[in-house]
Design a protein around this motif. Structure first.
Motif, mmCIF file in Angstrom:
data_model
loop_
_atom_site.group_PDB
_atom_site.id
_atom_site.type_symbol
_atom_site.label_atom_id
_atom_site.label_comp_id
_atom_site.label_asym_id
_atom_site.label_seq_id
_atom_site.Cartn_x
_atom_site.Cartn_y
_atom_site.Cartn_z
ATOM 1 N N GLN A 54 -18.461 20.512 -9.480
ATOM 2 C CA GLN A 54 -19.664 20.335 -10.290
ATOM 3 C C GLN A 54 -20.211 18.906 -10.254
ATOM 4 N N ASN A 55 -19.406 17.945 -9.856
ATOM 5 C CA ASN A 55 -19.841 16.546 -9.838
ATOM 6 C C ASN A 55 -20.431 16.116 -8.503
ATOM 7 N N THR A 56 -20.365 16.973 -7.514
ATOM 8 C CA THR A 56 -20.857 16.625 -6.182
ATOM 9 C C THR A 56 -22.376 16.504 -6.189
ATOM 10 N N GLN A 57 -22.866 15.424 -5.573
ATOM 11 C CA GLN A 57 -24.308 15.214 -5.479
ATOM 12 C C GLN A 57 -24.807 15.241 -4.040
ATOM 13 N N MET A 58 -23.922 14.983 -3.072
ATOM 14 C CA MET A 58 -24.308 14.995 -1.663
ATOM 15 C C MET A 58 -23.201 15.622 -0.828
ATOM 16 N N LEU A 59 -23.623 16.306 0.244
ATOM 17 C CA LEU A 59 -22.688 16.926 1.185
ATOM 18 C C LEU A 59 -23.177 16.682 2.604
ATOM 19 N N ASP A 60 -22.310 16.892 3.536
ATOM 20 C CA ASP A 60 -22.647 16.846 4.963
ATOM 21 C C ASP A 60 -23.354 15.542 5.341
ATOM 22 N N GLY A 61 -22.770 14.436 4.917
ATOM 23 C CA GLY A 61 -23.319 13.120 5.271
ATOM 24 C C GLY A 61 -24.701 12.858 4.717
ATOM 25 N N GLY A 62 -25.036 13.443 3.603
ATOM 26 C CA GLY A 62 -26.341 13.230 2.980
ATOM 27 C C GLY A 62 -27.407 14.231 3.380
ATOM 28 N N LYS A 63 -27.080 15.171 4.257
ATOM 29 C CA LYS A 63 -28.062 16.185 4.656
ATOM 30 C C LYS A 63 -28.308 17.200 3.551
ATOM 31 N N LEU A 64 -27.336 17.329 2.643
ATOM 32 C CA LEU A 64 -27.464 18.250 1.512
ATOM 33 C C LEU A 64 -27.402 17.454 0.218
ATOM 34 N N LYS A 65 -28.392 17.658 -0.632
ATOM 35 C CA LYS A 65 -28.399 17.032 -1.952
ATOM 36 C C LYS A 65 -28.238 18.132 -2.984
ATOM 37 N N VAL A 66 -27.334 17.903 -3.925
ATOM 38 C CA VAL A 66 -27.034 18.902 -4.947
ATOM 39 C C VAL A 66 -27.440 18.346 -6.309
ATOM 40 N N THR A 67 -28.182 19.165 -7.060
ATOM 41 C CA THR A 67 -28.548 18.817 -8.430
ATOM 42 C C THR A 67 -27.922 19.854 -9.339
ATOM 43 N N GLN A 68 -27.121 19.393 -10.288
ATOM 44 C CA GLN A 68 -26.415 20.282 -11.201
ATOM 45 C C GLN A 68 -27.207 20.434 -12.500
ATOM 46 N N GLU A 79 -32.370 18.196 6.388
ATOM 47 C CA GLU A 79 -32.663 18.419 7.803
ATOM 48 C C GLU A 79 -31.811 19.566 8.324
ATOM 49 N N PRO A 80 -32.280 20.788 8.200
ATOM 50 C CA PRO A 80 -31.476 21.921 8.685
ATOM 51 C C PRO A 80 -31.204 21.803 10.190
ATOM 52 N N GLY A 110 -39.426 20.878 14.142
ATOM 53 C CA GLY A 110 -40.775 20.487 13.719
ATOM 54 C C GLY A 110 -40.736 19.289 12.794
ATOM 55 N N ALA A 111 -39.704 19.197 11.985
ATOM 56 C CA ALA A 111 -39.554 18.074 11.062
ATOM 57 C C ALA A 111 -39.364 16.771 11.830
ATOM 58 N N PHE A 112 -38.643 16.821 12.949
ATOM 59 C CA PHE A 112 -38.448 15.622 13.747
ATOM 60 C C PHE A 112 -39.777 15.128 14.307
ATOM 61 N N ILE A 113 -40.585 16.034 14.810
ATOM 62 C CA ILE A 113 -41.903 15.672 15.343
ATOM 63 C C ILE A 113 -42.760 15.082 14.234
#
Length: 157
Positions: A54-68, A79-80, A110-113
C-alpha cells in the motif's frame, strides 16, 4: 496572450494523454491490507507483472506511478512497452489474484514521436503567436494613424 495560454494548456493535455494511460482499481475495505497487483494479461486467466504494498508509489523504474486512496488505487503507466490488456487487483493470502479492473493500454511508439515533436512544435507555436501579436499591434497602430491623418485633412478643408 490568452490564446498562447490556451495553446500551451492544450499541448500539455495532449502530451499527457499520449504519454500516460491510467487505470483506477476500486477495492473493498476488507482488501485494504492485501498486496496490490499490476500485470499484463498473457492468457485468458494469467498475467505477469508486479505485486506491491500500500505504500508503493513507483514501480518498474518509474514507468508506473501508483496513487493510493482509501477505497481504491490508481496506476498510471507512463510509457507502455507493450500493447495489451492490463489488470489491477489484490493478491490473497493463498496467492490468488482478485482482478479489480482491466484496461487496454497502447504501446508508446507514438508517444516517442510526440515527445520529440513537441519540442519543435511548442516553440514554433510560441514564435507564431508572438509574431501575430506584434504584426496585429503594428497594423492597429497604422490604422489609428491613418484615421487620425484623415481627420486632420478633413478639418483643414
Amino acid at each position: 496572450m490568452n490564446f498562447l495560454t490556451f495553446i500551451l494548456l492544450l499541448a500539455v493535455g495532449v502530451c499527457e494523454a499520449v504519454l500516460s494511460q491510467k487505470l483506477s482499481c476500486p477495492h473493498e475495505l476488507k482488501h485494504q491490507s492485501l498486496q496490490r497487483v499490476w500485470c499484463r494479461q498473457t492468457s485468458a486467466e494469467c498475467c505477469t507483472g508486479f505485486a506491491f504494498n500500500q505504500n508503493t508509489q513507483m514501480l518498474d523504474g518509474g514507468k508506473l506511478k501508483v496513487t493510493q486512496h482509501s477505497h481504491s488505487f490508481t496506476v498510471v503507466m507512463m510509457e507502455p512497452d507493450h500493447s495489451g490488456v492490463y489488470w489491477c487487483g489484490v493478491l490473497t493470502k493463498n496467492n490468488t489474484i482478485i482482478k479489480l479492473a482491466e484496461g487496454y493500454f497502447y504501446s508508446s511508439s507514438g508517444a516517442f514521436i510526440w515527445s520529440l515533436a513537441r519540442w519543435i512544435l511548442l516553440p514554433l507555436v510560441l514564435v507564431v503567436t508572438l509574431s501575430t501579436y506584434v504584426c496585429l499591434s503594428k497594423k492597429k497602430k497604422f490604422h489609428y494613424e491613418k484615421a487620425e491623418e484623415m481627420f486632420v485633412d478633413a478639418a483643414a478643408e
